[in-house]
Design a protein around this motif. Sequence first.
Motif, PDB file in Angstrom:
ATOM      1  N   HIS A  84     -30.723 -93.505 -20.992  1.00  0.00           N
ATOM      2  CA  HIS A  84     -31.907 -92.666 -21.205  1.00  0.00           C
ATOM      3  C   HIS A  84     -32.262 -91.835 -19.972  1.00  0.00           C
ATOM      4  O   HIS A  84     -33.308 -91.196 -19.952  1.00  0.00           O
ATOM      5  N   GLU A  85     -31.402 -91.871 -18.972  1.00  0.00           N
ATOM      6  CA  GLU A  85     -31.787 -91.300 -17.684  1.00  0.00           C
ATOM      7  C   GLU A  85     -30.894 -90.138 -17.260  1.00  0.00           C
ATOM      8  O   GLU A  85     -29.677 -90.187 -17.390  1.00  0.00           O
ATOM      9  N   GLY A 117     -32.558 -89.716 -12.606  1.00  0.00           N
ATOM     10  CA  GLY A 117     -33.844 -90.351 -12.334  1.00  0.00           C
ATOM     11  C   GLY A 117     -34.927 -90.047 -13.350  1.00  0.00           C
ATOM     12  O   GLY A 117     -35.963 -90.705 -13.370  1.00  0.00           O
ATOM     13  N   GLN A 173     -36.485 -90.260 -16.910  1.00  0.00           N
ATOM     14  CA  GLN A 173     -36.383 -91.083 -18.110  1.00  0.00           C
ATOM     15  C   GLN A 173     -36.652 -90.248 -19.359  1.00  0.00           C
ATOM     16  O   GLN A 173     -37.621 -89.494 -19.416  1.00  0.00           O
TER      17      GLN A 173
END
Length: 237
Positions: free
Chosen positions: A92-93, A96, A98
């Motif tokens: 999901h990143e 850095g 999200q």
Amino acid sequence: MNFIKNNLANAITLGNLLSGCIGAIHLISGDYQTTAFCIVLSLILDFFDGFTARALKANSNLGTQLDSLADMVSFGLIPGLTMFKILEPFGHEISGLQLPFEIKYFGFLITLFSCLRLAIFNLDEEQKYYFKGLNTPSNTILIFGLYYAFRHEEIFVHLVNNSILMIILTILSSWLLISPIKMIAMKFKSMKLQDNYPKIAFLIGAIIILIIFKAVGIPLVIIYYILISLIFQKQLK
């Protein structure tokens, strides 16, 4: 006998489709070497189905539609699935940041634009001696070739491991598929030397790149193909 003559090219096209299906399954399981073999086989079959149809004078609307449908798997699903595999470790990143969804699904943007490109190509009667936009086989070689070099030779590590760069490549690849940029097609309008300078320049450069870099040079050949097409824009007609 007429039945075989009229359907031999279509049978070769279906072979392309089968090869693409097998390649996609092995790519999902992580067997990228078998996928590489299937892509090469699909490229060969994709060339010979058209060659066979012309040689036997068996061109048909059915063959045209089958060809695009087969290409959609071999050269549409596979590059999208390849980018899916590349983006999968990021979860999901992105650098850095999200996200509310897994970024790996963004890779299928290439598949969507491959579908759009194939549909446009079928309706465009202008692209006889050149392509408008990057053709789907070349795009597949670029995306999978990058992944193959990364997995097989551990090359392009810093590129593949950078989520931002991979997202940019996905967007750029998708745009190139439907871009108005004229790209070299290996179809000869005449045998005059001056009419074939773009093709000659591409072939010589591609051979040199592959001799120097071997398997790592495969995606570099496509980058060179795009660059040489840009240089010879005015000659492509």
